[in-house]
Design a protein around this motif. Structure first.
Motif, PDB file in Angstrom:
ATOM      1  N   GLU A  30       0.834  -1.210   0.000  1.00  0.00           N
ATOM      2  CA  GLU A  30       0.000   0.000   0.000  1.00  0.00           C
ATOM      3  C   GLU A  30       0.865   1.255   0.000  1.00  0.00           C
ATOM      4  O   GLU A  30       0.614   2.205  -0.757  1.00  0.00           O
ATOM      5  CB  GLU A  30      -0.904  -0.027   1.240  1.00  0.00           C
ATOM      6  CG  GLU A  30      -1.707   1.246   1.475  1.00  0.00           C
ATOM      7  CD  GLU A  30      -2.858   1.418   0.515  1.00  0.00           C
ATOM      8  OE1 GLU A  30      -3.557   2.442   0.605  1.00  0.00           O
ATOM      9  OE2 GLU A  30      -3.071   0.538  -0.347  1.00  0.00           O
ATOM     10  N   ARG A  55      -1.397  -3.053  -7.050  1.00  0.00           N
ATOM     11  CA  ARG A  55      -2.336  -2.854  -5.928  1.00  0.00           C
ATOM     12  C   ARG A  55      -3.772  -3.098  -6.377  1.00  0.00           C
ATOM     13  O   ARG A  55      -4.556  -3.719  -5.649  1.00  0.00           O
ATOM     14  CB  ARG A  55      -2.194  -1.447  -5.361  1.00  0.00           C
ATOM     15  CG  ARG A  55      -3.213  -1.151  -4.259  1.00  0.00           C
ATOM     16  CD  ARG A  55      -2.958   0.165  -3.557  1.00  0.00           C
ATOM     17  NE  ARG A  55      -2.948   1.291  -4.489  1.00  0.00           N
ATOM     18  CZ  ARG A  55      -2.677   2.547  -4.130  1.00  0.00           C
ATOM     19  NH1 ARG A  55      -2.389   2.820  -2.864  1.00  0.00           N
ATOM     20  NH2 ARG A  55      -2.678   3.515  -5.021  1.00  0.00           N
ATOM     21  N   ARG A  96      -4.127  -9.266   2.020  1.00  0.00           N
ATOM     22  CA  ARG A  96      -5.092  -8.142   1.982  1.00  0.00           C
ATOM     23  C   ARG A  96      -6.447  -8.581   2.530  1.00  0.00           C
ATOM     24  O   ARG A  96      -7.176  -7.786   3.135  1.00  0.00           O
ATOM     25  CB  ARG A  96      -5.228  -7.647   0.537  1.00  0.00           C
ATOM     26  CG  ARG A  96      -6.284  -6.569   0.305  1.00  0.00           C
ATOM     27  CD  ARG A  96      -5.898  -5.271   0.972  1.00  0.00           C
ATOM     28  NE  ARG A  96      -6.891  -4.231   0.747  1.00  0.00           N
ATOM     29  CZ  ARG A  96      -8.001  -4.072   1.470  1.00  0.00           C
ATOM     30  NH1 ARG A  96      -8.261  -4.911   2.463  1.00  0.00           N
ATOM     31  NH2 ARG A  96      -8.830  -3.081   1.209  1.00  0.00           N
TER      32      ARG A  96
END
Length: 557
Positions: A30, A55, A96
């Motif tokens: 991130e 991402r 994630r």
């Protein structure tokens, strides 16, 4: 013993201690994507994936895992693939989604894959199409209730003049199964993930390493233990966001996972990756993309620098060459220094320590040496029986206490009881490696306390191979040992006593062919010697050490 002798040679400018981040590994991506959205995160042949793209793909797959596969915080998700951009996407998507990665060796058989699922409790997986045959039974029988299947060819998004193997560029028929979703469909669902909740103390990755019983054991690594290894490595080696790492070691293995994937992402650097080892393609990546750091076992470097045209390749960007798993041959280390101006900085680490633990200081390395304890690492040499600390120069078991040491073995209290001891208020891991300490505080490997073979960085446990080989209908007895090998460091040798009807007709080639259907390729004996009987102790136990010593004496004579 003077355990602080090495501090005289501590790299100048580096602190003795570090403040390790208390964040998740996904947070590293991130941050990198926020800082460097247009920067190359991954180079795969000549396909470039930038941080913003990485991402976005991670978010989409994470959302699919959560919303369509039912993945929840703390779940374990199997990842079964060769190196490819999708491997990195899947790894970080699992994190994630607040879950933990179970990296499965790409050479695993169906039975081995089932073991990883059963032991870890993983019921969702990301599987490469070429490996799906080993996962099919688990899918058909419901042990893997959902699988996302990736195709390597989908990662070839740009034309290239590099030689791409057929198994990478070829496309296979899609898997038609209600529990299977194609990679493109999973990302194409366009879902958004829930807020990221996992923190430094959450389970991050559950890599498996074999034990003396031959049964693989899961090493409990949190985001924090993994991060401590990464940050320590980056500082020790002087790496930065402009570092370009060569990611050619398998990423299901901690060496490749940490150094070829997690470390460059932690820094916001670039990984130039290959699906499998290819020395010619590696040289092209170094030239074309300015690779500056490469962590590799000695066998890989021996292969790379043996290329006939290597002297004409532009390797000027390569500045940091590190590795471990076996001692670098003196002749090769000298060649690297004299011809290329490169020092091979050997280090020491284990799956249990998230890779990086010891390192040779860049300004004063020693050859064929495990280096010195790095940030916050306390390593000692003890008598393996009494556990009393030994004086400098004596050989004993290396024990270590460090923030990157795993929390323990997954669901295996007996193994934990054997692996850890308390000393001076600290928890130490018994590594099972025999080493000694020199007058400067550097550690040198001497032997292995445990009966383990290290073949090209892969751990092979003789008991496991023997147990499988006893299933051969023509084998009466078998004993497996490790023997020295110029390329692999060590290789697997089997002493076989055939059953009487098969004596004189059973061949080494037949045994090797049979073994390849029963176990991962790196476990298969490369050398088979037929003998009339195995040496045994007074209690009837096979004297494997006698065979090991006899083999070593024969090599020296």
């Amino acid at each position: 013993m003077n355990r602080t002798a090495h501090e005289r040679f501590w790299p100048r400018g580096l602190p003795r201690t570090l403040h390790f981040p208390r964040t998740s590994l996904w947070y590293n991506l991130e941050v990198a994507a926020t800082r460097y959205p247009d920067k190359a995160a991954i180079v795969f042949y000549d396909t470039v994936i930038r941080y913003a793209q990485l991402r976005e793909r991670v978010d989409r797959l994470a959302a699919f895992l959560q919303q369509r596969c039912g993945v929840r915080r703390g779940d374990r998700v199997a990842l079964f693939s060769q190196n490819c951009p999708q491997y990195i996407v899947a790894y970080y998507a699992i994190l994630r989604a607040d879950a933990a990665v179970v990296p499965v060796n790409a050479m695993s058989t169906a039975g081995e894959f089932d073991y990883y699922l059963a032991d870890s409790g993983a019921s969702v997986g990301v599987v490469a199409r070429d490996l799906f045959a080993s996962a099919r039974a688990a899918v058909d029988e419901g042990r893997l209730r959902h699988a996302v299947v990736l195709e390597y060819a989908d990662a070839l998004e740009a034309p290239t003049d590099m030689q791409v193997p057929n198994w990478v560029s070829a496309r296979s028929a899609p898997v038609e199964h209600p529990a299977v979703t194609a990679w493109a469909d999973a990302l194409g669902a366009g879902l958004a993930p829930a807020p990221h909740l996992a923190g430094p103390d959450d389970l991050c990755v559950l890599p498996y390493t074999s034990g003396t019983t031959g049964h693989p054991k899961g090493c409990i690594h949190t985001h924090y233990t993994m991060t401590c290894s990464l940050v320590g490595s980056a500082f020790w080696r002087g790496l930065s966001s402009e570092s370009v790492a060569l990611g050619v070691a398998p990423m299901f293995h901690l060496l490749g996972m940490q150094n070829g994937m997690n470390l460059p992402i932690c820094l916001g650097g670039t990984v130039a990756m290959l699906p499998r080892w290819d020395p010619a393609a590696a040289a092209t990546l170094i030239e074309r993309y300015g690779v500056s750091v490469w962590t590799a076992p000695p066998a890989m470097l021996v292969d790379f620098f043996a290329q006939p045209d290597i002297g004409s390749r532009d390797l000027s960007s390569l500045a940091v060459l590190t590795g471990g798993g076996a001692a670098m041959p003196e002749s090769v280390a000298t060649m690297l220094h004299d011809r290329f101006g490169l020092a091979y900085l050997e280090g020491y680490g284990m799956t249990e320590t998230a890779s990086f633990l010891h390192g040779n200081p860049p300004h004063r390395p020693k050859r064929q040496c495990l280096g010195m304890p790095t940030f916050e690492v306390d390593s000692r040499i003890v008598d393996p029986e009494t556990l009393e600390e030994l004086p400098q120069g004596e050989t004993g078991e290396l024990i270590t206490s460090a923030p990157q040491v795993m929390l323990g073995y997954w669901n295996n209290p007996q193994a934990n009881e054997q692996a850890f001891i308390e000393r001076d208020g600290k928890r130490f891991l018994r590594t099972g490696d025999l080493a000694c300490l020199d007058e400067d505080g550097y550690f040198f490997m001497r032997d292995r306390l445990k009966r383990m073979i290290n073949a090209s960085g892969y751990k092979v446990w003789p008991a496991e191979v023997e147990n499988l080989m006893y299933g051969h209908p023509d084998i009466h007895e078998v004993c497996v040992i490790g023997v020295r090998d110029a390329r692999r460091g060590e290789t697997v040798k089997a002493f076989v006593v055939p059953k009487p009807p098969a004596r004189g007709t059973l061949t080494a080639e037949a045994i090797e062919t049979w073994c390849r259907t029963m176990m991962s390729a790196y476990k298969v004996p490369r050398i088979v010697e037929f003998i009339d009987a195995l040496p045994k102790s007074a209690t009837g136990k096979v004297s494997w050490r006698e065979l090991q010593e006899r083999e070593a004496a024969g090599k020296e004579s």
